[in-house]
Design an enzyme around this catalytic site. Structure first.
Site, PDB file in Angstrom:
ATOM      1  N   ASP A  56      61.829  61.629  20.762  1.00 60.14           N
ATOM      2  CA  ASP A  56      61.599  61.888  22.023  1.00 60.14           C
ATOM      3  C   ASP A  56      61.772  60.499  22.740  1.00 60.14           C
ATOM      4  O   ASP A  56      62.507  60.757  23.720  1.00 60.14           O
ATOM      5  CB  ASP A  56      60.475  62.648  22.212  1.00 60.14           C
ATOM      6  CG  ASP A  56      60.295  64.126  21.536  1.00 60.14           C
ATOM      7  OD1 ASP A  56      61.476  64.468  21.129  1.00 60.14           O
ATOM      8  OD2 ASP A  56      59.043  64.558  21.418  1.00 60.14           O
ATOM      9  N   LYS A  75      50.515  61.927  17.746  1.00 58.31           N
ATOM     10  CA  LYS A  75      50.924  61.817  16.208  1.00 58.31           C
ATOM     11  C   LYS A  75      50.423  60.643  15.439  1.00 58.31           C
ATOM     12  O   LYS A  75      50.365  60.512  14.541  1.00 58.31           O
ATOM     13  CB  LYS A  75      52.663  61.369  16.696  1.00 58.31           C
ATOM     14  CG  LYS A  75      53.234  62.430  16.754  1.00 58.31           C
ATOM     15  CD  LYS A  75      54.814  62.527  17.142  1.00 58.31           C
ATOM     16  CE  LYS A  75      55.441  63.662  17.445  1.00 58.31           C
ATOM     17  NZ  LYS A  75      56.874  63.616  17.604  1.00 58.31           N
TER      18      LYS A  75
END
Length: 184
Positions: free
Chosen positions: A2, A47
């Site tokens: 991303d 994350k």
């Protein structure tokens, strides 16, 4: 990925982002008449935080690579990624999907089962396979190796199919993948 596309994006182009053997972004021409809707869900993915699902998936992929290597007679201790196994076995993505189905059972693995397959103690399993930068995976007890490995290779195949279809310039191209229509 991303964050990579955030700074590599170009109007009217898709990007194939690869991280092996190094970061590389290739332009994928979008056929005329094809449009995409890109949306931000505004959901923050932590994350790097401890006990994140992302860290667990990375660990499960590492273990899947190590189990496949062990079962296929390869040295598994230095294997960290599924692409390492694909390279060592000189197989295509489609062939690797077959290997995943042959070698890994669909039910989650236990730590005890993994120590038996790899021929190590629990402490060695932690050292070779479970230890990560933030040590959030040390207490894992259940591992979905088949699902993770199958996802990695099927997603890679889907991405390269998309690239091929776009390269052919086929407007409104559609392919069937896993029994479902995917419109490209």
């Amino acid at each position: 990925m991303d964050s990579s596309i955030s700074f590599l994006a170009e109007m009217g182009q898709a990007k194939l982002i690869e991280f092996e053997p190094k970061l590389n972004a290739s332009t994928v021409p979008i056929p005329p008449g094809v449009n995409f809707v890109v949306a931000n869900s505004l959901v923050v993915a932590k994350k790097a935080s401890t006990n994140s699902e992302y860290n667990k998936r990375v660990t499960q992929c590492r273990l899947a690579a190590q189990v496949i290597a062990s079962v296929r007679g390869l040295s598994w201790q230095d294997k960290r990624r599924l692409c390492d196994i694909q390279t060592a076995l000189s197989l295509s993505r489609e062939q690797m999907l077959s290997v995943v189905d042959e070698v890994l059972h669909p039910e989650p693995y236990t730590r005890e089962e993994l120590t038996k397959i790899l021929g190590v103690s629990d402490a060695e399993l932690v050292e070779f396979s479970l230890k990560s930068k933030n040590e959030s995976t040390l207490d894992m007890t259940s591992f979905k190796l088949h699902d993770r490995a199958a996802h990695v290779f099927s997603e890679a195949e889907r991405v390269y199919s998309f690239q091929r279809i776009c390269g052919e310039g086929a407007p409104n191209a559609a392919v069937v993948s896993s029994g479902e229509w995917q419109i490209f």
